[in-house]
Design an enzyme around this catalytic site. Structure first.
Site, mmCIF file in Angstrom:
data_model
loop_
_atom_site.group_PDB
_atom_site.id
_atom_site.type_symbol
_atom_site.label_atom_id
_atom_site.label_comp_id
_atom_site.label_asym_id
_atom_site.label_seq_id
_atom_site.Cartn_x
_atom_site.Cartn_y
_atom_site.Cartn_z
ATOM 1 C CD GLN A 128 13.026 10.962 -2.625
ATOM 2 O OE1 GLN A 128 13.719 9.961 -2.553
ATOM 3 N NE2 GLN A 128 12.986 11.873 -1.668
ATOM 4 C CB SER A 160 19.370 8.648 -4.490
ATOM 5 O OG SER A 160 19.101 9.226 -3.234
ATOM 6 C CB SER A 193 11.294 3.429 -1.681
ATOM 7 O OG SER A 193 12.459 3.454 -0.900
ATOM 8 C CD GLU A 212 12.807 10.664 2.769
ATOM 9 O OE1 GLU A 212 12.855 9.509 2.318
ATOM 10 O OE2 GLU A 212 13.622 11.556 2.427
#
Length: 381
Positions: free
Chosen positions: A105, A108, A140, A223
């Protein structure tokens, strides 16, 4: 479907002995990946509450799962593709479920962590496609991912939530560079990702231009529901590690009551997660998942600190090199405590969770800030 359990049992028998990818692919093709999806998309068109029946039979048969290998793909990307993706993009669901395609993903950024809608990564039209430039961080599994789902800014003159667009990114494409970020444990689960002139076709866009925030909220709600609503057996997980540490270090009677309190709190949270599972089965993830995520993060930090303190001076010893080489030892209280420091940040900070609960659950007034229609380009950075 009547006789769902028998249907699943027949499937298990027919695929006995298959390797991981083949077994998971067969599960998808049989509609047992996500039973609430339509047929052909890993489902049977049933209610999401029926998935528990499927999982119970599969677990009893010892079937392999793909969740741990592809958590972002299964927990976040798949829901977004089902809600916002084209039929061609939904064809990606099968390799997501089988973990043949690992996903990350790309949300951020160094200047947009808690406030993801303030991100600065740009996607600019170039002919029939787009060119993406920017930097993502705390990503991640980016080092292992084949694809990523990126949130980008396509209209700096629009309000920050309105000028975003989501794209599928080939993590092997020219201009994509991944650099690991070492955390307290010595591991490098997180990464920063640099996107320098990455060319993306328009058919890799998920949702409409300027509709990226809708894609993002689908992913983030899923999530948080997964983080907060995961349900294990009674007494399992972090609290099991704490109980074992208490026994192994001499069963300090002075801290027995504290351990019992933690165990009770863990069980209350587990039961709340079970109730949330039923609620989500009826209407999908909602803001209530933020409450579970917040409570789980705080509780697991308390449990980890308790176990670490039981070790006394031994709790100051940690071999990061050994962990990098061999992975963490199962039930290691020191590793667990170090890892737990990220729990109130990862998946949305605790302060963001409190804001969501306050505004969307309790109906409190919105926090003071700039008017919602302020163009992103005019927001101080």
């Amino acid at each position: 479907m009547t006789g769902l359990r028998q249907y699943v049992a027949d499937f298990v028998r027919d695929t006995e002995g298959a390797d991981r990818a083949t077994a998971l692919g067969a599960q998808f093709d049989a509609g047992l990946a996500w039973v609430h999806h339509p047929e052909g998309a890993g489902g049977l068109g049933l209610g999401p509450d029926r998935q528990a029946e499927v999982d119970a039979v599969l677990s009893a048969a010892g079937r392999l799962e793909s969740w741990e290998r592809n958590p972002m793909g299964i927990g976040m990307v798949a829901p977004a593709l089902m809600v916002h993706g084209t039929p061609a993009q939904r064809a990606l669901l099968r390799p997501i479920f089988t973990a043949e395609h690992i996903w990350c993903q790309l949300f951020s950024e160094p200047g947009a962590g808690s406030d993801i809608a303030g991100l600065a990564t740009r996607a600019v039209r170039d002919g029939e496609g787009w060119v993406v430039d920017g930097q993502k961080t705390w990503t991640s599994l980016a080092h292992a991912a084949r694809f990523g789902l990126a949130l980008t800014r396509t209209d700096p003159g629009a309000p920050k939530h309105a000028g975003l667009t989501a794209f599928l990114i080939d993590m092997h494409a020219p201009g994509v560079r991944v650099r690991p970020l070492r955390d307290l444990t010595g591991g490098a689960h997180f990464n920063e990702v640099f996107l320098d002139g990455v060319r993306v076709a328009d058919d890799a866009r998920i949702g409409g231009v300027g509709e990226g925030w809708a894609v993002a909220t689908t992913m983030l709600a899923s999530e948080r529901a997964v983080i907060g609503g995961s349900v294990g057996e009674r007494g399992s997980g972090a609290i099991a590690m704490a109980v074992e540490t208490w026994r192994r270090t001499g069963s300090d009677p002075g801290r027995r009551a504290e351990l019992i309190r933690l165990w009770v709190d863990a069980e209350v949270l587990r039961l709340a997660a079970l109730r949330d599972q039923r609620t989500r089965a009826e209407g999908g993830p909602g803001p209530g998942g933020s409450g579970l995520k917040l409570r789980r993060a705080l509780l697991e930090q308390r449990i980890a600190r308790f176990a670490l303190e039981l070790l006394g001076p031994a709790g100051l010893v940690y071999d990061a090199d050994a962990v990098r080489a061999n992975g963490p030892a199962e039930g290691d209280p020191v590793w667990t405590w170090l890892q737990s420091q990220a729990y109130t940040i990862a998946g949305g900070t605790s302060d963001v969770m409190r804001t969501i609960i306050g505004e969307r659950v309790l109906g409190l007034p919105r926090e003071p800030g700039l008017p919602r229609d302020t163009p992103w380009s005019q927001i101080p950075r």
